[in-house]
Design an enzyme around this catalytic site. Sequence first.
Site, PDB file in Angstrom:
ATOM      1  N   HIS A 506      -4.371  -1.754   1.893  1.00 33.59           N
ATOM      2  CA  HIS A 506      -5.202  -1.348   3.027  1.00 33.59           C
ATOM      3  C   HIS A 506      -6.086  -2.521   3.449  1.00 33.59           C
ATOM      4  O   HIS A 506      -6.438  -3.364   2.630  1.00 33.59           O
ATOM      5  CB  HIS A 506      -6.050  -0.132   2.645  1.00 33.59           C
ATOM      6  N   GLU A 507      -6.392  -2.556   4.726  1.00 37.74           N
ATOM      7  CA  GLU A 507      -7.164  -3.649   5.354  1.00 37.74           C
ATOM      8  C   GLU A 507      -6.467  -5.001   5.185  1.00 37.74           C
ATOM      9  O   GLU A 507      -7.091  -6.044   5.353  1.00 37.74           O
ATOM     10  CB  GLU A 507      -8.598  -3.725   4.820  1.00 37.74           C
ATOM     11  N   GLU A 531      -8.171   8.198   8.198  1.00 39.87           N
ATOM     12  CA  GLU A 531      -9.572   8.166   7.769  1.00 39.87           C
ATOM     13  C   GLU A 531     -10.527   8.095   8.960  1.00 39.87           C
ATOM     14  O   GLU A 531     -11.647   8.619   8.894  1.00 39.87           O
ATOM     15  CB  GLU A 531      -9.822   7.001   6.815  1.00 39.87           C
TER      16      GLU A 531
END
Lengths: 726, 726
Positions: A506-507, A531
């Site tokens: 993630h990211e 999210e």
Amino acid sequence: MFLNYQISDMKKFTVETFLFLMIGLSFHAQSLKSPDGKFEMDFQLKQGVPYYNLKYNGKTVVEDSRLGLRLFNVTGTIPDITKPENATFDLNNGFTKTDEKRNAKNETWQPILGEKKSYVNHYNELAVALNQTATDRNIIVKFRLFNDGLGFRYEFPQQKNLNYFTIREEDSEFDFPTDMKTWWIVGDYDSQEYPYQTTKISEIPSKWEQAFDKHSSQTLIQNAVQSPLMLKKEGKEPLYINVAEAAVLDYPASNLEVDPQNFKFKTHLTPDRQGAKGYIQTPSATPWRTIIVAPKAETVLDSKMLFNLNEPTKYKDTSYIHPTKYMGVWWEMIIGKSQWAYGEPKTNIHIGKTDYSTIKPNGKHAANNTKVKEYIDFAAENGFDGLLIEGWNIGWEDWINHSKEFVFDFITPYPDFDIKMLNEYAHSKGIKLIMHHETSGSATNYERWADKAFQLMNKYGYDAVKTGYVGDIIPRGEHHYSQWMINHYYRIAEKANEYKIMINSHESVRPGGESRTYPNWVSAEAARGTEHEAFLGNNPDHQTILPFTRWIGGSMDYTPGIFQTKLDYYFPGDKRFVKTTLAKQLALYVVMYMPVQMAADLPENYKKHMDAFQFIKDVAADWDDTKILSAEPGDYIITARKAKGTENWFVGGITDENKRDYTVDFSFLNKGKKYEATIYEDGKDADYINNPQSYNIYKKEITSKSKINFKMARSGGFAVTIKPLD
Amino acid sequence: MFLNYQISDMKKFTVETFLFLMIGLSFHAQSLKSPDGKFEMDFQLKQGVPYYNLKYNGKTVVEDSRLGLRLFNVTGTIPDITKPENATFDLNNGFTKTDEKRNAKNETWQPILGEKKSYVNHYNELAVALNQTATDRNIIVKFRLFNDGLGFRYEFPQQKNLNYFTIREEDSEFDFPTDMKTWWIVGDYDSQEYPYQTTKISEIPSKWEQAFDKHSSQTLIQNAVQSPLMLKKEGKEPLYINVAEAAVLDYPASNLEVDPQNFKFKTHLTPDRQGAKGYIQTPSATPWRTIIVAPKAETVLDSKMLFNLNEPTKYKDTSYIHPTKYMGVWWEMIIGKSQWAYGEPKTNIHIGKTDYSTIKPNGKHAANNTKVKEYIDFAAENGFDGLLIEGWNIGWEDWINHSKEFVFDFITPYPDFDIKMLNEYAHSKGIKLIMHHETSGSATNYERWADKAFQLMNKYGYDAVKTGYVGDIIPRGEHHYSQWMINHYYRIAEKANEYKIMINSHESVRPGGESRTYPNWVSAEAARGTEHEAFLGNNPDHQTILPFTRWIGGSMDYTPGIFQTKLDYYFPGDKRFVKTTLAKQLALYVVMYMPVQMAADLPENYKKHMDAFQFIKDVAADWDDTKILSAEPGDYIITARKAKGTENWFVGGITDENKRDYTVDFSFLNKGKKYEATIYEDGKDADYINNPQSYNIYKKEITSKSKINFKMARSGGFAVTIKPLD
């Protein structure tokens, strides 16, 4: 026909450009055609400057567009380039053609996890060798023309006068003849989690300033948009165009600067803190710049061009890589019901020194033995493979916004998380726990601990990790998409492979088909996922755009499956809500290709809708075939997929903020065979705002001759499970 | 007396400062005296701003000097501080005193390797607790007053309003009342290897521009000089002053900005690429700022203040740390006779990919089996412990100036270096090979490989490594002395300790007594060493200044012992030469404290002077006692040392570019005991330019009553071995 098209469609057509074209032709432009003959591209040097263009069915898709790179004239510390002695010798002019090579390939290969059993890689190739006379440096511009578009890149052979260099900018241009509709997010070096905008190219600058919200780490690029970018030439003969990049390795990821007057984009690479956009040692090649072009939107979703432009994996053993359906101790922290941290928020933690037995528990720590066992029980009862647990390790009390390098050690559980017991308990029920490594952007720290962290995973039987890069990067001044970080992600992927571990990041940077080479990097976030529904929200059309952009280069961990879409259920008066119907949440499991597939909601919410939950339990995560039945970016997507190694099909349909009907033609089923379809659809009164949990479920016998009309509510959808009745 | 001194010596004395002093006193300045009562310091707040001063024998040494730090108001990415919303709340004003604690210590401790058997740590301490009213933040300024000067630092307790902060600058001032003579090198974030300048404080700016040469990595700081800085108040009552820093941990190293009008210096920390000068998490403390003050130069050389201000080691096992006398396959590469690289220079190498069996050898690779065995033989025959071999590992062909991150792997030998055979051969003769890890400044790469590199050392029986940091640092934009790199050096030291390995680092930060805490970091270069004699040269006074500056915080690997000082011996017409006599080279082994002691010249040169070489064979590297017999920075140093665990003494004397006589009084010997002295002195016609290899050697029986006069040639010296005649 050609001239007609030019005159009617090209706002910029002038006598000069016409003459230029003529001169270009007199320089013997190199032409290349796609295997099906529908695409044609030309390469030419105009007074030493390289250009390419692209036509589809004889019509210009990309006008003559410049190629080349600008360099710093020294490597290492970047000099003051305003000083004359630091003048650069760019790789964008003064070339003569020295050679030209043609090649072709038509191969079929099997992805380890994928949307189809096999992917076709079919292209004609043109490699133009160029020599820059003044410096005696050689580069190759390589083009691959597929039946769904063009890929090109720069190659730098090892040679006397070009061993090391540092890039100031790559200026690969994409010059479109007309203004077009485009689906874009703002350019940024550190975040991709922006809401999509739908505007004309020419409108991008005026909409840019209102197109972003605040992120934990963001470095916006004025009037740039992100790659992959989706465009549409509207009109009687529409064209769907996707501009992206593939095989982004040892090189920064790119954004696209907009020239709104000329409907032109050009690459804008992610710099490091010195302003350098790539430290290159020959032999080397840039990523592929890709232009997928098709008259139908469905063809764009079907394109495997980015994967085809990556190399086959060199991993010796990929047997440990498997599709995963998982639940997680996660959504309850996202919405604020519980916490990652064990201690009071903002407690000052020194990893390795702080004695957690002296820390006052905040009473809201989710990753505790009791709760995790409940999740294990529910996940096991419902046939899941995995359970992600976030907040299991020490350090969350002050993990963000402090530029803290030693923020986590990735090996020390919180006092209320018995890692041995919980893994044994999970394994006894057929569940594997999924590890979580949030780095807080401190990549140097993660590299330091990665071996120990992966050894711990091996010890307890974890085979998958969700990594996270929330916050500003350390090494300080690097960006999430700068060359150093790109290399970091692949270093971690390779190290994980040594330990037979799958990664869901993630990211991290958006993928460009690299999972062909690094198949244990099974999924990534790298866009605005579920999210954000608990933050400022995703627009109802969001999920109809993502497959055209973020998904073009690889799967996303979107984490769908939210049944309790209104958050006032937890917090009276809370205005936040997931902007879809419940049925649309189900459809996302088919529309979105996710080999690592989360059921993100809380068990308590699934328990109230076990009939609808049955779809998530049944749906596959790996596929033998995929049919994009119908699609329009920003409006709707209807997809059918055949589950790996079975005769089961799944169909999903989603719509944007508009109600929409769609009739599924089941002709993709085997002829003469009977199937039982289980249909999950929006209820008659369903509405993503007013009545999201209204749905109907019914069963029906169908054949390849069946047609069923589905009525989708506003931001609604439908899902179908199809099993043969033999 | 006090006022007389003020009026006669203080150029800046005015009615205002006098009034200020009075006001200061009325604010109840906190005073502290040294254990012997000779030093007195005052702390006071003037309108909320903290100041200190220092007096010796009642005379002002440091006038009221400001204390404090400036901060960025956010951590992480550094904001544009010109914007009002990013206004900072500095920690340099608005304070009230909330508490004051006094403490004292008088302890004796044993260094693991040292100049004496034990060091005395004797001080009085004052800790002033300050509260910044506007922000409710608390800091402590802690002072320790020794009999040889002052140390002070800032401490940041853990507290509600000060958990994380980022430093813009530390502004600790050193405001001297008069212009003074000073020995300095130019301020720089990346290099310490500059020639010393001798000027008045007021002359520093005018001399600054001519005070440096070009280095492989350098980032000069205009009108700043480096710490440690040596000063001298000349006149009837001279004072020798050394300004330095101790315990530089998790904090950048500092330079000193010069205010030539006011004879004032202030700290200037090394920034990272963002301009940040330290990311701090409380509880935390800055390094100690140190001011050694003495009426005699010898006392400065004798000071152990910087070590005393460091914490005792926490290492559980230090038994593997030992003094080392070593030779090296090194000087022949430095002078250009042979090479580190195996292949042709500038060959483009990809570590892990390049096949060295296809690389054309350059024929000048020094680290080959034959040559290394010859060095082993010679070192073993002459009683050395170790042999350093540089250029043993692949990657040297293109190791510098390319900002190449994966430049070395530290584990793969060149094809002509049989690591197993050579270690076995060395061990069979009582020699340990010394490992070499040149990082080329690529610290991230070194951290990645450190475990494997140290494991290889353990496997083959190496217990010491020379590390190197030539070139610009990676993470790019970091500096050799920025906080990240300081932390890197100690990470490596701690990791080496895990593997029971000693470190001798080059191009690393200058030490500040940290070897007390990290005793396996046994030595460092961190100044202009012998190698520069083969570049632009060291001045004849260089070695008489280094012990007053670079050595104040820890030993240096100066690599003396060059007998063949003229390089035209190797290369006819070569103008380069080592600017000392041969006898001075011997004396350096005593004058310079070196627990890791190299005999740097080639065996062939020692073989021609085995009589003189006998001194290097005999001289100790670890000591029970040290007497600085006489010293004047920039002029001469005469030192006597007693070898560890024996009754043997060694005396060394060196002079600058001037001839000099010195009579050694041997009263430091045991009374009534007879000794045999072996004397190595400059020949009558010796001269560092015209006749450097002229020397006399003779033996003489001496007692504690003996006195011998030594005549030192220009840049000459003498050395004496003293053994008891029982």
